[in-house]
Design a protein around this motif. Structure first.
Motif, PDB file in Angstrom:
ATOM      1  N   PHE A  25       0.831  -1.209   0.000  1.00  0.00           N
ATOM      2  CA  PHE A  25       0.000   0.000   0.000  1.00  0.00           C
ATOM      3  C   PHE A  25       0.862   1.254   0.000  1.00  0.00           C
ATOM      4  O   PHE A  25       1.805   1.366   0.784  1.00  0.00           O
ATOM      5  CB  PHE A  25      -0.930   0.013   1.221  1.00  0.00           C
ATOM      6  N   ASP A  26       0.511   2.170  -0.859  1.00  0.00           N
ATOM      7  CA  ASP A  26       1.167   3.473  -0.909  1.00  0.00           C
ATOM      8  C   ASP A  26       0.749   4.274   0.320  1.00  0.00           C
ATOM      9  O   ASP A  26      -0.437   4.486   0.561  1.00  0.00           O
ATOM     10  CB  ASP A  26       0.753   4.206  -2.189  1.00  0.00           C
ATOM     11  N   GLU A  27       1.727   4.682   1.127  1.00  0.00           N
ATOM     12  CA  GLU A  27       1.445   5.415   2.371  1.00  0.00           C
ATOM     13  C   GLU A  27       0.358   4.706   3.182  1.00  0.00           C
ATOM     14  O   GLU A  27      -0.733   5.235   3.385  1.00  0.00           O
ATOM     15  CB  GLU A  27       1.026   6.853   2.069  1.00  0.00           C
ATOM     16  N   PRO A  28       0.636   3.523   3.674  1.00  0.00           N
ATOM     17  CA  PRO A  28      -0.401   2.718   4.328  1.00  0.00           C
ATOM     18  C   PRO A  28      -0.966   3.330   5.601  1.00  0.00           C
ATOM     19  O   PRO A  28      -2.076   2.980   6.007  1.00  0.00           O
ATOM     20  CB  PRO A  28       0.316   1.398   4.637  1.00  0.00           C
ATOM     21  N   PHE A  29      -0.231   4.263   6.225  1.00  0.00           N
ATOM     22  CA  PHE A  29      -0.723   4.884   7.448  1.00  0.00           C
ATOM     23  C   PHE A  29      -1.441   6.201   7.166  1.00  0.00           C
ATOM     24  O   PHE A  29      -1.690   6.985   8.087  1.00  0.00           O
ATOM     25  CB  PHE A  29       0.422   5.084   8.445  1.00  0.00           C
TER      26      PHE A  29
END
Length: 416
Positions: free
Chosen positions: A339-343
């Motif tokens: 995931f791209d920038e999961p947070f």
């Protein structure tokens, strides 16, 4: 070598239900993904220990190879503890504790309750339910003032009343279904399961209630889930009375927990990310994607377990035949490799071409049968909440379920 909790000399124990009371321990999962993604977790209560899978790819691999990673009760079942060592009297394994092809056969018995035409028929009732519950919250706040509980006022009755519709029973039965669901999954929270005797009483009540529904549908069937199960038994399938009871219990839990906790957790996420809330209000076409992002973000089911049926290597680690393997969905849903920038909470995440699939509903043969219904409920809920309570927001921290299985919110004070 046993991993150490970040910033502590204490070993990481993902089984400890106290670990999840403050919220999902994402810092711990992040450390494990980077350092010991296939982690051996000893059990302090006499269990044999288990392998914890924390990366998206490894969870997908285990979820799509049922011949190697078994869910069957006779192999241990779908929870960290061994289901076959604690057989419940007169309750057989439900489909969640079966492997293909039997699992597929049982799914087919109730799939008719979740078809696209069926969901389209349900949408008007789901919307009316949301409107009525919002109206009741407004009236309650006018009477009592101050913050009110969003879980008991909206997310819990909204989910459980939809389950009542699926069963073809009165919404007034929702309180019983809600209590039973909490007792089944809340074994580590004394507020939900006060004692073994209380749990046994809940099982007996569910058995009596579900058998009453069986008898009614045997005399006059309809299009509800109970009628589908009764019809399957009448057609000579393996749907015995004990297995019907286990399937009923599974449907009660699955129909309640994911939707209720996703709606509550979603409200917290939107409050913490006001720019995403503004984005959703400005562009309603993003709401179906927001529903999926909420499930990824919340990950309402924390884990599912499998048992290795042969020696196998996963994530570079040799897993022996008979070992327990536990898949941690909140960790997989924050995997930096996927995931791209999961947070970052991004309500348009799945609108992007080639967006990776979250695992909040599981994956493979055991993917949640009601996932489209859950997404529909989330979309409709927030359409109505945005329209009727535009300044709805948490008024304090949530009280969370003490559980390593369900990412549950017991209370969430809100104001508007």
């Amino acid at each position: 070598m046993t991993a150490q909790a970040h910033g502590s000399l204490k070993p990481i124990d993902l089984k400890d239900p106290d670990l999840y009371v403050p919220g999902v321990p994402h810092e711990t999962f992040t450390w494990l993904r980077a350092n010991q993604p296939v982690y051996w977790n000893p059990e302090t209560d006499g269990g044999a220990g288990f392998w914890a899978l924390t990366r998206h790819a490894d969870v997908v691999a285990a979820s799509t190879d049922p011949a190697t990673f078994s869910s069957a009760r006779e192999s241990g079942g779908h929870r960290i503890f061994n289901e076959n060592e604690f057989p419940a009297q007169d309750i057989e394994a439900s489909m969640i504790s079966m492997d293909p092809p039997r699992h597929v056969d049982y799914r087919r018995m109730v799939m008719g309750g979740f078809t696209p035409p069926r969901l389209r028929d349900m949408e008007a009732g789901i919307r009316a339910r949301a409107v009525n519950l919002i109206g009741a919250m407004i009236a309650r706040k006018a009477r009592e003032g101050g913050p009110i509980d969003f879980v008991s006022g909206f997310s819990a009755p909204y989910a459980i009343q939809t389950l009542a519709e699926l069963f073809g029973v009165s919404e007034a039965d929702g309180d019983k279904l809600f209590e039973w669901s909490n007792a089944v999954v809340g074994e580590d929270d004394p507020e939900c399961r006060a004692s073994p005797e209380y749990m046994q009483a809940c099982i007996q009540q569910m058995a009596g209630y579900s058998m009453g529904l069986w008898q009614l549908r045997a005399e006059s069937a309809g299009g509800d889930l109970i009628s589908m199960l009764v019809k399957a038994a009448q057609e000579g399938t393996e749907m015995s009375i004990p297995r019907y009871l286990s399937t009923f219990i599974l449907l009660v839990v699955a129909g309640n927990e994911t939707t209720r906790n996703s709606i509550s957790g979603g409200l917290i996420a939107l409050d913490e990310n006001p720019e995403q809330r503004e984005r959703a209000v400005a562009d309603p076409s993003l709401l179906p994607h927001m529903a999926q992002e909420i499930v990824r973000w919340v990950s309402p089911v924390l884990h599912m377990r499998r048992t290795a049926m042969r020696d196998v290597e996963i994530g570079g680690q040799l897993i022996r035949q008979g070992d327990k393997v536990v898949m941690w969905y909140p960790s997989a849903n924050r995997d930096e490799a996927v995931f791209d920038e999961p947070f970052r909470f991004d309500i348009g995440r799945t609108a992007k071409p080639g967006a990776p699939k979250h695992l909040g509903f599981g994956f493979g043969e055991h993917v949640c049968l009601g996932q489209r219904l859950a997404e529909l409920q989330l979309r409709v809920a927030y359409e109505e909440l945005f329209a009727r309570l535009p300044n709805l927001k948490p008024a304090g921290p949530p009280r969370r379920l003490r559980s390593n299985f369900i990412n549950g919110i017991k209370e969430l004070p809100v104001t508007f």
